[in-house]
Design an enzyme around this catalytic site. Structure first.
Site, short mmCIF file in Angstrom:
data_model
loop_
_atom_site.label_atom_id
_atom_site.label_comp_id
_atom_site.label_asym_id
_atom_site.label_seq_id
_atom_site.Cartn_x
_atom_site.Cartn_y
_atom_site.Cartn_z
N ASN A 1 0.78 -33.97 -8.47
CA ASN A 1 0.49 -32.78 -9.28
C ASN A 1 1.61 -32.45 -10.26
O ASN A 1 1.71 -31.33 -10.75
CB ASN A 1 0.19 -31.57 -8.39
CG ASN A 1 -1.20 -31.67 -7.78
OD1 ASN A 1 -2.03 -32.44 -8.23
ND2 ASN A 1 -1.45 -30.90 -6.74
N ASP B 1 -3.06 -28.81 -11.80
CA ASP B 1 -4.00 -28.59 -10.70
C ASP B 1 -3.71 -27.30 -9.93
O ASP B 1 -2.93 -27.27 -8.98
CB ASP B 1 -4.03 -29.78 -9.74
CG ASP B 1 -5.32 -29.78 -8.91
OD1 ASP B 1 -5.95 -28.70 -8.80
OD2 ASP B 1 -5.70 -30.84 -8.39
N THR C 1 -1.80 -30.39 0.93
CA THR C 1 -1.80 -31.81 1.30
C THR C 1 -1.05 -31.95 2.62
O THR C 1 0.04 -31.38 2.76
CB THR C 1 -1.11 -32.62 0.18
OG1 THR C 1 -1.86 -32.42 -1.01
CG2 THR C 1 -1.03 -34.09 0.51
N LYS D 1 3.17 -31.67 -4.85
CA LYS D 1 3.27 -33.09 -4.45
C LYS D 1 3.45 -33.87 -5.74
O LYS D 1 3.12 -33.37 -6.82
CB LYS D 1 2.01 -33.55 -3.70
CG LYS D 1 0.70 -33.32 -4.44
CD LYS D 1 -0.47 -33.76 -3.60
CE LYS D 1 -1.80 -33.32 -4.21
NZ LYS D 1 -2.95 -33.72 -3.40
N ASP E 1 0.27 -26.32 -3.66
CA ASP E 1 -0.18 -27.71 -3.68
C ASP E 1 0.84 -28.64 -4.34
O ASP E 1 0.47 -29.55 -5.07
CB ASP E 1 -1.54 -27.83 -4.37
CG ASP E 1 -2.29 -29.11 -3.95
OD1 ASP E 1 -1.90 -29.71 -2.91
OD2 ASP E 1 -3.24 -29.51 -4.64
#
Length: 342
Positions: free
Chosen positions: A161, A174, A193, A158, A156
């Site tokens: 985060n 996260d 995402t 991005k 995840d």
């Protein structure tokens, strides 16, 4: 300070803080903690900046609505995040000190990183220069190196985060999509995402650690330009652009030759050809020409000054976060007992 001394000091500090919060009531954390401000809000609930009453010790408290978890069938993800974070101790990953629960929420008491969120700095600046982008990419590479050695894929990545600590070093936050897999194993869960999802996830071919290298390539592009390379008007359009591949894409002038080469090598359609996933592993990324001369030892020893460090007035200075209104009303009780081991 040497890397070994630093990791020892980090572990010691973590143990001391864990011992302090271990004495708190498991079902009513706010007997011992007071809320200072809200650092973030999401579908799951809120992240509050809290401090120990009568002490100058602060944490970030992730308050997750239990009813929302049950309604969205996220119980396993929440447990997975708890289990994985409990195992980790890295200067490039947010630390979990304790979990709590009551009838309405489960809580994760996390390290407070008050330098702000990377995405908000990127939003305000538009894009980063190469030295700043290199520093960010190096922090993430170290985090991935640590996780992958433990058999954990993150899935995840991005800017949302990535959060900055008091020294301006980036930490991954996260871990809801993180997962432990064995060497040579694959997993099939569709997650992530849209702009950062690797082609093999979209095609449901099974994926492994190489999805993290793909997302690192996307991050390099976004840091240097302000936008990810694949972005359509909706998710399906974004996915079809990803499946077309980066090979035929023209890069903006803003991205010079070396970072372009790194992005293209990280974002190969075939996971087995991706930089980071070849026989020298993550060292291929660290030795890439764009990162030539980067002070990896200084980064690990935290002696390298961060280009993103900002002044903090103390352990509860939350001025680098957006302001949020207080929560309206209380969520309903959720008493099914799914969280009994929390």
């Amino acid at each position: 300070m040497s890397n070994w001394k630093l990791s020892k000091a980090l572990s010691l500090e973590m143990i001391q803080l864990k011992e302090k919060v271990a004495r708190f009531s498991s079902s009513s954390p706010f007997q011992n903690l007071e809320i200072i401000a809200t650092l973030g809000v999401g579908g799951f609930g809120r992240v509050e900046l809290v401090k120990v009453k009568n002490e100058n010790v602060a944490f970030a408290m992730k308050c997750i609505r239990k009813k929302h978890i049950v309604d969205t069938k996220q119980q396993e993800h929440v447990y997975s995040e708890k289990r994985i974070l409990e195992e980790l101790c890295s200067p490039f990953i947010v630390k979990l000190y304790r979990t709590f629960k009551d009838n309405k929420y489960v809580y994760m008491l996390l390290e407070a990183c008050l330098g702000g969120e990377l995405w908000s700095i990127l939003r305000d600046r538009g894009s980063f220069d190469e030295p700043t982008s290199k520093f960010c990419v190096a922090c993430v590479t170290e985090a991935f190196d640590y996780l992958h050695r433990l058999g954990i894929i993150y899935r995840d990545l991005k800017p949302e985060n990535l959060i900055l600590d008091a020294e301006g070093y980036l930490k991954l936050v996260d871990f809801g999509f993180a997962k432990k897999i064995g060497s040579g194993q694959k997993t099939w869960t569709f997650c992530g995402t849209p702009e950062y999802v690797a082609p093999e996830v979209i095609l449901n071919k099974g994926h492994d650690f190489s999805v993290d290298f793909w997302s690192l390539g996307i991050l390099v592009y976004e840091l240097l330009t302000g936008n990810p390379p694949f972005s359509g008007v909706d998710q399906m359009m974004t996915y079809s652009l990803i499946l077309k591949g980066i090979e035929k894409m023209d890069f903006p002038r803003k991205i010079t030759r070396r970072p372009e080469d790194l992005i293209r090598r990280l974002c190969r359609q075939n996971p087995t050809e991706r930089l980071g996933n070849l026989k020298n592993g993550i060292n291929d990324i660290k030795k890439h020409r764009w990162l030539n001369g980067f002070n990896w030892e200084g980064l690990k020893a935290r002696s390298l000054p961060s280009p993103l460090q900002r002044e903090l007035k103390g352990p509860i200075d939350h001025s680098y976060f957006d302001k949020y209104p207080p929560e309206k009303g209380m969520p309903p009780d959720e008493l099914s007992g799914w969280d009994k081991d929390f």
